[in-house]
Design an enzyme around this catalytic site. Structure first.
Site, PDB file in Angstrom:
ATOM      1  N   HIS A  12       0.727  -1.187  -0.055  1.00  0.00           N
ATOM      2  CA  HIS A  12       0.080  -0.159   0.114  1.00  0.00           C
ATOM      3  C   HIS A  12       0.764   1.367  -0.096  1.00  0.00           C
ATOM      4  CE1 HIS A  12      -4.030   1.926   1.342  1.00  0.00           C
ATOM      5  NE2 HIS A  12      -3.008   2.683   1.240  1.00  0.00           N
ATOM      6  N   HIS A 192      -9.830   1.406  -0.711  1.00  0.00           N
ATOM      7  CA  HIS A 192      -9.790   1.983   0.822  1.00  0.00           C
ATOM      8  C   HIS A 192     -11.153   2.177   1.342  1.00  0.00           C
ATOM      9  CE1 HIS A 192      -5.820   3.603  -0.837  1.00  0.00           C
ATOM     10  NE2 HIS A 192      -5.450   4.446   0.286  1.00  0.00           N
ATOM     11  N   GLU A 195     -10.963   4.059   7.235  1.00  0.00           N
ATOM     12  CA  GLU A 195      -9.958   4.600   7.413  1.00  0.00           C
ATOM     13  C   GLU A 195     -10.560   5.989   8.180  1.00  0.00           C
ATOM     14  OE1 GLU A 195      -7.782   6.777   4.531  1.00  0.00           O
ATOM     15  OE2 GLU A 195      -6.103   7.397   5.746  1.00  0.00           O
ATOM     16  N   ASP A 273       2.039   3.832   3.140  1.00  0.00           N
ATOM     17  CA  ASP A 273       1.058   4.845   2.368  1.00  0.00           C
ATOM     18  C   ASP A 273       1.522   5.810   1.757  1.00  0.00           C
ATOM     19  OD1 ASP A 273      -1.825   5.326   1.918  1.00  0.00           O
ATOM     20  OD2 ASP A 273      -2.204   6.302   3.924  1.00  0.00           O
TER      21      ASP A 273
HETATM   22  N1  ADE Z   1      -4.360   9.127  -1.002  1.00  0.00           N
HETATM   23  C1  ADE Z   1      -3.120   9.099  -0.537  1.00  0.00           C
HETATM   24  N2  ADE Z   1      -3.189   8.666   0.779  1.00  0.00           N
HETATM   25  C2  ADE Z   1      -4.465   8.423   1.086  1.00  0.00           C
HETATM   26  C3  ADE Z   1      -4.847   7.812   2.146  1.00  0.00           C
HETATM   27  N3  ADE Z   1      -4.291   7.436   3.309  1.00  0.00           N
HETATM   28  N4  ADE Z   1      -6.424   7.624   1.982  1.00  0.00           N
HETATM   29  C4  ADE Z   1      -7.236   7.944   1.163  1.00  0.00           C
HETATM   30  N5  ADE Z   1      -6.634   8.434   0.005  1.00  0.00           N
HETATM   31  C5  ADE Z   1      -5.201   8.623  -0.027  1.00  0.00           C
HETATM   32 ZN    ZN Z   2      -3.590   5.048   1.082  1.00  0.00          ZN
END
Ligand code: ADE
Ligand code: ZN
Length: 326
Positions: A12, A192, A195, A273
């Site tokens: 990721h 995603h 989060e 990330d």
């Molecule tokens: N784009 C880049 N990093 C991200 C993240 N942590 N969550 C969602 N979109 C992203």
């Molecule tokens: Zn991400």
């Protein structure tokens, strides 16, 4: 073995999000572009929260304007990953930023990135594979264009499709067409979720998009039945603890749910990330987790084997890399 020297697999990683700030500043200077308000006094990316982070990310990305710029970015990013002990990585690529969703332009950007990755690997660097991501806040209509770009270029290098961006805009079910299109083209899927949005967003991703992996997914910890569902389905979480902490989702490493997710039987992998944005590296993630949860080398080795098993590359690539993680 030192944590830095452990062979690592990272699933990721946003390509633009892995751009060192000095690289972005250098490119801006070459092009005579002025970037204001995205760097602090010491030259690091600056933002207060996730939504500002997305704006800074897109501003930094605005200096990447040609396939050659993206080829240079791939080389720089792989150099950093090599220094971090990463031997296999998958990176999120955005046709939105590479030609605006035009299929012909995207094919040129992709060819340049793939060539740079091949050259780095031939010189002893990490193996890289690409995952096209649509960007949620750009909406479902644009996601269809992006999915077509992905489907047209699916193959041994472009292996996956996903969705990133602002989880609080648009419903995941409205991206089902894009995911179906990508699935039919043979691409593996990741989304995603969980989060910034709660556990229901993880369930929605499973219901409507049917991904093999979830990006983050950490808020599944708030729903025991969902944890069972993830464990039973073998859905793999791409967990990025340092990102979550830098963005204020959890107040500190000991409060992060990654250890509890593993104990609940959920398949967990570890990634960075957008590492320069969050002042992290995979080695540093391991060191912080070792401190917080007493994880030892055996835990990290098992997590890397889980990452290779969940990688979207073809079977030959997996078999070739497996001895590095034995
Ligand atoms: N784009 C880049 N990093 C991200 C993240 N942590 N969550 C969602 N979109 C992203
Ligand atoms: Zn991400």
């Amino acid at each position: 073995m030192k944590l830095r020297d452990m062979p690592k697999a990272e699933l990721h990683l946003h390509l633009e999000g892995a751009a060192p700030p000095a690289f972005i500043r250098g490119l801006a200077a070459e092009k005579g572009l002025h970037l204001s308000g995205i760097f602090d006094d010491r030259g690091a990316y600056v933002f207060d929260d996730f939504w500002q982070f997305l704006k800074v990310y897109e501003a930094a990305t605005s200096v990447l304007q040609t396939p050659a710029d993206y080829a240079r970015l791939v080389s720089a990013v792989l150099e950093d990953r090599a220094a971090d002990g990463v031997v296999y990585a998958e990176t999120f690529l955005s046709p939105d930023f590479c030609g605006g969703g035009d299929e012909g332009a995207w094919a040129e950007y992709l060819a340049a990135m793939q060539e740079a990755a091949g050259a780095a690997e031939a010189a002893g660097g990490p193996t890289l594979r690409g995952i096209v991501t649509c960007i949620r806040h750009f909406g479902p209509d644009q996601s269809r264009r992006i999915a077509r770009c992905a489907a047209e270029t699916a193959g041994n290098w472009l292996v996956g499709f996903g969705i990133a961006g602002d989880e609080r805009t648009f419903a995941l079910r409205d991206f089902a067409w894009a995911f179906d299109c990508a699935r039919e083209a043979g691409l593996k899927l990741t989304a995603h979720a969980g989060e910034w949005d709660g556990p229901a967003s993880v369930a929605a991703a499973l219901d409507h998009l049917r991904p093999a992996r979830i990006g983050h997914g950490v808020r599944a910890i708030e729903d025991a039945a969902l944890l069972d569902r993830l464990a039973e389905a073998g859905t793999v979480l791409e967990v990025c603890p340092g990102s979550n902490i830098a963005l204020g989702l959890y107040p500190g490493w000991r409060m992060h749910p990654v250890d509890r997710l593993r104990r609940a039987g959920v398949a967990v992998t570890l990634s960075t990330d957008d590492p320069p944005f969050f002042h992290t590296t995979l080695t540093q993630e391991y060191a912080r987790l070792a401190d917080a949860f007493d994880w030892e080398e055996a835990e990290f080795a098992a997590i890397n084997r889980a990452a290779l098993a969940a990688a979207f590359c073809d079977a030959d690539t997996r078999t070739r890399l497996a001895p590095r993680f034995a």
